[in-house]
Design a protein around this motif. Sequence first.
Motif, PDB file in Angstrom:
ATOM      1  N   LEU A  44       0.831  -1.207   0.000  1.00 11.00           N
ATOM      2  CA  LEU A  44       0.000   0.000   0.000  1.00 11.00           C
ATOM      3  C   LEU A  44       0.867   1.259   0.000  1.00 11.00           C
ATOM      4  CD1 LEU A  44      -2.788  -1.046   2.527  1.00 11.00           C
ATOM      5  CD2 LEU A  44      -3.001  -0.809   0.056  1.00 11.00           C
ATOM      6  N   ASP A  45       1.896   1.277   0.823  1.00 10.12           N
ATOM      7  CA  ASP A  45       2.776   2.446   0.891  1.00 10.12           C
ATOM      8  C   ASP A  45       3.515   2.666  -0.427  1.00 10.12           C
ATOM      9  OD1 ASP A  45       1.944   2.827   3.503  1.00 10.12           O
ATOM     10  OD2 ASP A  45       3.810   2.057   4.405  1.00 10.12           O
ATOM     11  N   ALA A  46       4.003   1.593  -1.029  1.00  7.62           N
ATOM     12  CA  ALA A  46       4.724   1.707  -2.304  1.00  7.62           C
ATOM     13  C   ALA A  46       3.803   2.239  -3.397  1.00  7.62           C
ATOM     14  CB  ALA A  46       5.300   0.346  -2.701  1.00  7.62           C
ATOM     15  N   LEU A  47       2.579   1.736  -3.442  1.00  9.76           N
ATOM     16  CA  LEU A  47       1.642   2.206  -4.463  1.00  9.76           C
ATOM     17  C   LEU A  47       1.220   3.647  -4.218  1.00  9.76           C
ATOM     18  CD1 LEU A  47      -0.497  -1.001  -5.005  1.00  9.76           C
ATOM     19  CD2 LEU A  47       1.195   0.004  -6.559  1.00  9.76           C
ATOM     20  N   HIS A  48       1.045   4.017  -2.964  1.00 13.86           N
ATOM     21  CA  HIS A  48       0.675   5.407  -2.692  1.00 13.86           C
ATOM     22  C   HIS A  48       1.787   6.356  -3.115  1.00 13.86           C
ATOM     23  CE1 HIS A  48      -1.352   8.818  -1.106  1.00 13.86           C
ATOM     24  NE2 HIS A  48      -0.343   9.089  -0.298  1.00 13.86           N
TER      25      HIS A  48
ATOM     26  N   ASP B  49      -1.793  13.379   1.572  1.00 18.57           N
ATOM     27  CA  ASP B  49      -2.911  12.819   2.347  1.00 18.57           C
ATOM     28  C   ASP B  49      -4.130  12.491   1.496  1.00 18.57           C
ATOM     29  OD1 ASP B  49      -3.582  15.448   1.848  1.00 18.57           O
ATOM     30  OD2 ASP B  49      -4.343  15.846   3.864  1.00 18.57           O
ATOM     31  N   ASP B  50      -3.965  12.516   0.199  1.00 15.87           N
ATOM     32  CA  ASP B  50      -5.027  12.135  -0.739  1.00 15.87           C
ATOM     33  C   ASP B  50      -4.859  10.643  -1.024  1.00 15.87           C
ATOM     34  OD1 ASP B  50      -6.967  12.053  -2.639  1.00 15.87           O
ATOM     35  OD2 ASP B  50      -6.106  13.574  -3.944  1.00 15.87           O
ATOM     36  N   ARG B  51      -5.333   9.824  -0.109  1.00  6.20           N
ATOM     37  CA  ARG B  51      -5.046   8.391  -0.156  1.00  6.20           C
ATOM     38  C   ARG B  51      -6.326   7.587   0.017  1.00  6.20           C
ATOM     39  NH1 ARG B  51       0.021   5.596   2.983  1.00  6.20           N
ATOM     40  NH2 ARG B  51      -0.307   3.474   2.262  1.00  6.20           N
ATOM     41  N   TYR B  52      -6.674   6.831  -1.030  1.00 11.18           N
ATOM     42  CA  TYR B  52      -7.855   5.972  -1.021  1.00 11.18           C
ATOM     43  C   TYR B  52      -7.437   4.628  -1.622  1.00 11.18           C
ATOM     44  CZ  TYR B  52     -10.050  10.440  -0.250  1.00 11.18           C
ATOM     45  OH  TYR B  52     -10.390  11.661   0.278  1.00 11.18           O
ATOM     46  N   GLN B  53      -7.385   3.602  -0.787  1.00 11.78           N
ATOM     47  CA  GLN B  53      -6.915   2.287  -1.219  1.00 11.78           C
ATOM     48  C   GLN B  53      -7.808   1.196  -0.642  1.00 11.78           C
ATOM     49  OE1 GLN B  53      -2.974   2.932   0.533  1.00 11.78           O
ATOM     50  NE2 GLN B  53      -2.084   2.747  -1.512  1.00 11.78           N
ATOM     51  N   LEU B  54      -8.019   0.177  -1.432  1.00 15.64           N
ATOM     52  CA  LEU B  54      -8.741  -1.016  -0.984  1.00 15.64           C
ATOM     53  C   LEU B  54      -7.901  -2.237  -1.305  1.00 15.64           C
ATOM     54  CD1 LEU B  54     -12.270  -0.321  -2.516  1.00 15.64           C
ATOM     55  CD2 LEU B  54     -11.651  -0.150  -0.116  1.00 15.64           C
ATOM     56  N   VAL B  55      -7.792  -3.137  -0.358  1.00 11.36           N
ATOM     57  CA  VAL B  55      -7.130  -4.420  -0.596  1.00 11.36           C
ATOM     58  C   VAL B  55      -8.218  -5.473  -0.691  1.00 11.36           C
ATOM     59  CG1 VAL B  55      -5.606  -6.176   0.364  1.00 11.36           C
ATOM     60  CG2 VAL B  55      -5.012  -3.750   0.579  1.00 11.36           C
TER      61      VAL B  55
END
Length: 129
Positions: free
Chosen positions: A21-25, A37-43
């Motif tokens: 998640l951190d690498a992709l962000h 801080d514009d972070r929207y992720q789903l696993v």
Amino acid sequence: MPLVKIHMIEGRTQEEITTILDALHRAVVESFDVPEDDRYQLVLEYPADHLRALDTGLGFTRTKKFVLIEVVSRPRTRAQKEHFYENASSALLRKCHVGSTDVMFTFVTNSDEDWSFGLGQAQFLTGAL
């Protein structure tokens, strides 16, 4: 924004998922010039027999480390997308030991009117964003 959905075979540790998640962000921030801080992720995790992603005739073999990265976003340029593919693939290899043949991307493009971040308003349309 964008919304990044990461589809993967279940079995990774919480630390591995956090690293992915951190690498992709980081790749999103660097490639699309969005705020940190514009972070929207789903696993989304699947049993091994519930995720099939063959090589589309490219001649490589996928492993259980395979990840499909689905990006839902406002329109992005070709250069931005290519930069994202390179940034994300490099980061996943370097930080997560996921080879580039185990990384697949797809973009779902929408428009400003398709986003509401809360308050029942379309912030891109109202000028709040």
